[in-house]
Design a protein around this motif. Structure first.
Motif, PDB file in Angstrom:
ATOM      1  N   GLU A   6       0.836  -1.205   0.000  1.00 42.88           N
ATOM      2  CA  GLU A   6       0.000   0.000   0.000  1.00 42.88           C
ATOM      3  C   GLU A   6       0.867   1.251   0.000  1.00 42.88           C
ATOM      4  OE1 GLU A   6      -2.077  -2.855   3.052  1.00 42.88           O
ATOM      5  OE2 GLU A   6      -0.043  -2.198   2.591  1.00 42.88           O
ATOM      6  N   SER A   7       0.295   2.328  -0.491  1.00 45.48           N
ATOM      7  CA  SER A   7       0.951   3.635  -0.444  1.00 45.48           C
ATOM      8  C   SER A   7      -0.112   4.723  -0.499  1.00 45.48           C
ATOM      9  CB  SER A   7       1.933   3.799  -1.611  1.00 45.48           C
ATOM     10  OG  SER A   7       1.249   3.724  -2.850  1.00 45.48           O
ATOM     11  N   GLY A   8       0.307   5.942  -0.165  1.00 45.63           N
ATOM     12  CA  GLY A   8      -0.598   7.074  -0.296  1.00 45.63           C
ATOM     13  C   GLY A   8      -1.168   7.617   0.987  1.00 45.63           C
ATOM     14  N   GLY A   9      -0.860   6.964   2.095  1.00 47.33           N
ATOM     15  CA  GLY A   9      -1.367   7.466   3.360  1.00 47.33           C
ATOM     16  C   GLY A   9      -0.664   8.752   3.770  1.00 47.33           C
ATOM     17  N   GLY A  10      -1.193   9.385   4.807  1.00 42.29           N
ATOM     18  CA  GLY A  10      -0.576  10.607   5.290  1.00 42.29           C
ATOM     19  C   GLY A  10      -1.473  11.353   6.242  1.00 42.29           C
ATOM     20  N   LEU A  11      -1.091  12.583   6.504  1.00 45.04           N
ATOM     21  CA  LEU A  11      -1.842  13.471   7.393  1.00 45.04           C
ATOM     22  C   LEU A  11      -2.597  14.492   6.558  1.00 45.04           C
ATOM     23  CD1 LEU A  11      -2.458  14.673  10.217  1.00 45.04           C
ATOM     24  CD2 LEU A  11      -0.318  15.980   9.998  1.00 45.04           C
ATOM     25  N   ALA A  31     -11.245 -10.792  -6.063  1.00 45.83           N
ATOM     26  CA  ALA A  31     -11.769  -9.650  -5.326  1.00 45.83           C
ATOM     27  C   ALA A  31     -10.661  -8.965  -4.547  1.00 45.83           C
ATOM     28  CB  ALA A  31     -12.861 -10.105  -4.363  1.00 45.83           C
ATOM     29  N   MET A  32     -10.766  -7.654  -4.448  1.00 44.07           N
ATOM     30  CA  MET A  32      -9.821  -6.881  -3.643  1.00 44.07           C
ATOM     31  C   MET A  32     -10.604  -5.930  -2.758  1.00 44.07           C
ATOM     32  SD  MET A  32      -6.670  -6.150  -6.265  1.00 44.07           S
ATOM     33  CE  MET A  32      -5.486  -5.924  -4.933  1.00 44.07           C
ATOM     34  N   GLY A  33     -10.023  -5.596  -1.637  1.00 49.23           N
ATOM     35  CA  GLY A  33     -10.749  -4.749  -0.702  1.00 49.23           C
ATOM     36  C   GLY A  33      -9.828  -3.898   0.142  1.00 49.23           C
ATOM     37  N   TRP A  34     -10.447  -2.963   0.822  1.00 50.52           N
ATOM     38  CA  TRP A  34      -9.771  -2.117   1.794  1.00 50.52           C
ATOM     39  C   TRP A  34     -10.454  -2.289   3.151  1.00 50.52           C
ATOM     40  CZ3 TRP A  34      -5.313   0.494   0.914  1.00 50.52           C
ATOM     41  CH2 TRP A  34      -4.941   0.725  -0.414  1.00 50.52           C
ATOM     42  N   PHE A  35      -9.635  -2.426   4.158  1.00 48.76           N
ATOM     43  CA  PHE A  35     -10.107  -2.498   5.536  1.00 48.76           C
ATOM     44  C   PHE A  35      -9.309  -1.478   6.340  1.00 48.76           C
ATOM     45  CE2 PHE A  35     -12.689  -6.400   5.519  1.00 48.76           C
ATOM     46  CZ  PHE A  35     -12.361  -6.892   4.268  1.00 48.76           C
ATOM     47  N   ARG A  36      -9.790  -1.166   7.528  1.00 48.94           N
ATOM     48  CA  ARG A  36      -9.052  -0.229   8.368  1.00 48.94           C
ATOM     49  C   ARG A  36      -9.182  -0.626   9.824  1.00 48.94           C
ATOM     50  NH1 ARG A  36     -12.884   5.182   7.533  1.00 48.94           N
ATOM     51  NH2 ARG A  36     -14.652   4.470   8.822  1.00 48.94           N
ATOM     52  N   GLN A  37      -8.197  -0.199  10.599  1.00 49.36           N
ATOM     53  CA  GLN A  37      -8.223  -0.471  12.030  1.00 49.36           C
ATOM     54  C   GLN A  37      -7.699   0.740  12.774  1.00 49.36           C
ATOM     55  OE1 GLN A  37      -6.148  -4.022  13.291  1.00 49.36           O
ATOM     56  NE2 GLN A  37      -7.333  -4.106  15.174  1.00 49.36           N
ATOM     57  N   ALA A  38      -8.548   1.282  13.618  1.00 42.83           N
ATOM     58  CA  ALA A  38      -8.170   2.414  14.453  1.00 42.83           C
ATOM     59  C   ALA A  38      -7.655   1.896  15.783  1.00 42.83           C
ATOM     60  CB  ALA A  38      -9.370   3.329  14.656  1.00 42.83           C
ATOM     61  N   TYR A  92      -4.892   1.660   7.217  1.00 41.71           N
ATOM     62  CA  TYR A  92      -5.673   1.111   6.117  1.00 41.71           C
ATOM     63  C   TYR A  92      -4.919  -0.035   5.466  1.00 41.71           C
ATOM     64  CZ  TYR A  92      -9.138   4.813   6.338  1.00 41.71           C
ATOM     65  OH  TYR A  92     -10.150   5.651   6.754  1.00 41.71           O
ATOM     66  N   TYR A  93      -5.615  -1.160   5.331  1.00 45.03           N
ATOM     67  CA  TYR A  93      -5.035  -2.364   4.759  1.00 45.03           C
ATOM     68  C   TYR A  93      -5.693  -2.712   3.430  1.00 45.03           C
ATOM     69  CZ  TYR A  93      -3.232  -3.264   9.482  1.00 45.03           C
ATOM     70  OH  TYR A  93      -2.587  -3.174  10.689  1.00 45.03           O
TER      71      TYR A  93
END
Length: 123
Positions: A6-11, A31-38, A92-93
């Motif tokens: 992954e790339s593109g994350g930031g503030l 299939a591809m997906g995005w998940f997230r964990q706070a 984000y995964y």
């Protein structure tokens, strides 16, 4: 075997936008997906897209703000995130399935996961 990066994350400030990318190596995933964990929370589904990109689905919390897309020639999946909110802050995964053709929000149906990219939205 499939590897995901992954790339593109930031503030970003609330109301801003980010575009995350996920590049796959090896065979073209289904299939591809995005998940997230706070922090302190469980991993949650964000968006998914099928092998042919003809179907996509989103978590209610991001509908109308996030758009998932893919480019099979580049073996990549993207998520455009607009109108970001502080509650979107998370790691984000990217995930890929080797057997499911259509989009799915079920993390158990994904076989490969990236290392994650951090998204931080300030208020």
């Amino acid at each position: 075997q499939v590897q995901l990066v992954e790339s593109g994350g930031g503030l970003v400030q609330a109301g801003g936008s980010l575009r995350l990318s996920c590049a796959a190596s090896g065979r073209t995933p289904y299939a591809m997906g995005w998940f997230r964990q706070a922090p302190g929370k469980e991993r949650e589904f964000v968006a998914a897209i099928g092998r042919s990109a003809s179907n996509a689905e989103y978590a209610d919390s991001v509908k109308g703000r996030f758009t998932i897309s893919r480019d099979n020639a580049k073996m990549s999946v993207y998520i455009q995130m607009n109108s970001l909110k502080p509650e979107d802050t998370a790691l984000y995964y990217c995930a890929a399935s080797r057997g499911v053709f259509t989009s799915t929000p079920n993390p158990d149906e994904y076989d490969y996961w990236g290392q994650g990219t951090q998204v931080t939205v300030s208020s």
